[in-house]
Scaffold this active site. Structure first.
Site, PDB file in Angstrom:
ATOM      1  N   ILE A   1       0.737  -1.217  -0.084  1.00  0.00           N
ATOM      2  CA  ILE A   1       0.082  -0.005   0.069  1.00  0.00           C
ATOM      3  C   ILE A   1       0.765   1.177   0.086  1.00  0.00           C
ATOM      4  CG2 ILE A   1      -0.201   0.211   2.579  1.00  0.00           C
ATOM      5  CD1 ILE A   1      -3.111   0.627  -0.334  1.00  0.00           C
TER       6      ILE A   1
ATOM      7  N   LYS B   1      -5.577   2.719   7.071  1.00  0.00           N
ATOM      8  CA  LYS B   1      -6.652   2.290   7.647  1.00  0.00           C
ATOM      9  C   LYS B   1      -6.299   0.807   7.881  1.00  0.00           C
ATOM     10  CE  LYS B   1      -8.128  -0.416   3.973  1.00  0.00           C
ATOM     11  NZ  LYS B   1      -8.153  -1.811   4.186  1.00  0.00           N
TER      12      LYS B   1
ATOM     13  N   ASP C   1     -10.757  -6.433   5.913  1.00  0.00           N
ATOM     14  CA  ASP C   1      -9.718  -5.649   5.664  1.00  0.00           C
ATOM     15  C   ASP C   1     -10.164  -4.814   4.560  1.00  0.00           C
ATOM     16  OD1 ASP C   1      -6.801  -4.473   5.691  1.00  0.00           O
ATOM     17  OD2 ASP C   1      -7.283  -5.298   3.714  1.00  0.00           O
TER      18      ASP C   1
END
Length: 307
Positions: free
Chosen positions: A14, A90, A167
């Site tokens: 990410i 997040k 997730d």
């Protein structure tokens, strides 16, 4: 414009796919260092630990923490204690208690920002505008994606605190809690957990918004049926569909709007605005829904799955 020197902590998928390009395109931030025990070569100084960066590295004013949630809170608290502005990928932490600890440690004049990237999908704000003044009567949520395509080799997803199918689904929850102020809750939860793993690969939920039922069907299998859809029907018969994770909006079955996503540049623009205004933003509502789903879960065994 003042440029904020920033370090990324956790240089995984990410960080490389989203955070680094967004920072490169931002006038508000400059990537100054990387913190990752694997010591990747990414064109800036790299350190095995945050303590190492703070002791011997270039000066930074902010960090973006992109580690798995199971190890995130200690790093957040360490960065906050050092007086840094903190952005969290997040979910902000693995548990609600950890989120509370982060909020309690916040310092005046220092920004703590728990990001929810899907809230910056282009049709989320128009969906909220359309729902304003309307009452939701019923709905459905379908969130399906291929774990091997989107999260290859990420074994932490299947460990305690990794959340499995939640997730990706927490992105949907972040949208739901953004498009209406009506309270969301979980009434029933059924999980399918693969043999030898600790988190669900699929789940079915009965949700409530106000008193209205919303059925959720969640999958994290290997297949070609990827779908990210929120469909809501309101009193009086009006309908709203958010598709493609918030990139497409369909109203009353006809009017269709679509824009390409640019979520992470928007995240960093918002982070810059929070820093300029000496404000913090930590919203735990999406994580609370995940926690409630786990508390209510009726668990059955799924076939073996190799992350």
């Amino acid at each position: 414009m003042t440029t904020t020197a920033l370090a990324i902590i956790g240089a995984g998928k990410i960080a490389r796919d989203q955070h680094m390009p967004a920072i490169a395109g931002s006038e508000a931030f400059m990537l100054t260092a990387i913190v990752d025990p694997a010591l990747p070569d990414l064109g800036v100084p790299v350190f095995a630990s945050l303590a190492g960066l703070l002791k011997a590295g270039p000066a930074v004013d902010a960090v973006a923490i992109c580690t798995p949630p199971q190890v995130r809170t200690g790093l957040v608290l360490e960065a906050m204690a050092a007086g840094l502005h903190v952005l969290m990928e997040k979910p902000p932490a693995a548990t609600l208690s950890e989120v509370a600890a982060i909020e309690a440690a916040a310092r005046p004049g220092r920004t703590v920002y728990a990001t929810w990237h899907s809230r910056f999908a282009p049709m989320v704000a128009p969906a909220r505008d359309w729902l304003a003044g309307r009452t939701i009567r019923s709905g459905r949520l379908v969130w399906r994606e291929d774990a091997h395509r989107w999260h290859p080799g990420q074994h932490w997803l299947w460990q305690p605190g990794g959340m499995g199918v939640f997730d990706p689904t927490i992105n949907a929850f972040s949208i739901l809690t953004a498009i209406t102020d009506a309270p969301w809750s979980i009434a029933r939860s059924d999980f399918q957990i693969p043999v030898g793993l600790h988190a669900p690969i699929s789940a079915q939920l009965e949700m409530r918004v106000g008193g209205a039922p919303v059925a959720a069907d969640l999958h994290f299998h290997d297949d070609d049926t990827a779908e990210w859809t929120i469909a809501l029907e309101t009193e009086g018969g009006g309908t709203l569909e958010l598709r493609d994770g918030g990139a497409t909006l369909i109203l009353d079955g006809g009017e269709r709007r679509h824009q390409p996503k640019a979520e992470y540049p928007a995240i960093y623009a918002h982070f810059a605005a929070l820093i300029a205004g000496s404000r913090s933003e930590v919203d735990a509502r999406p994580l609370r829904l995940v926690a409630d789903a786990f508390l209510l879960a009726r668990i059955s065994e799924a076939e073996a799955f190799e992350p």
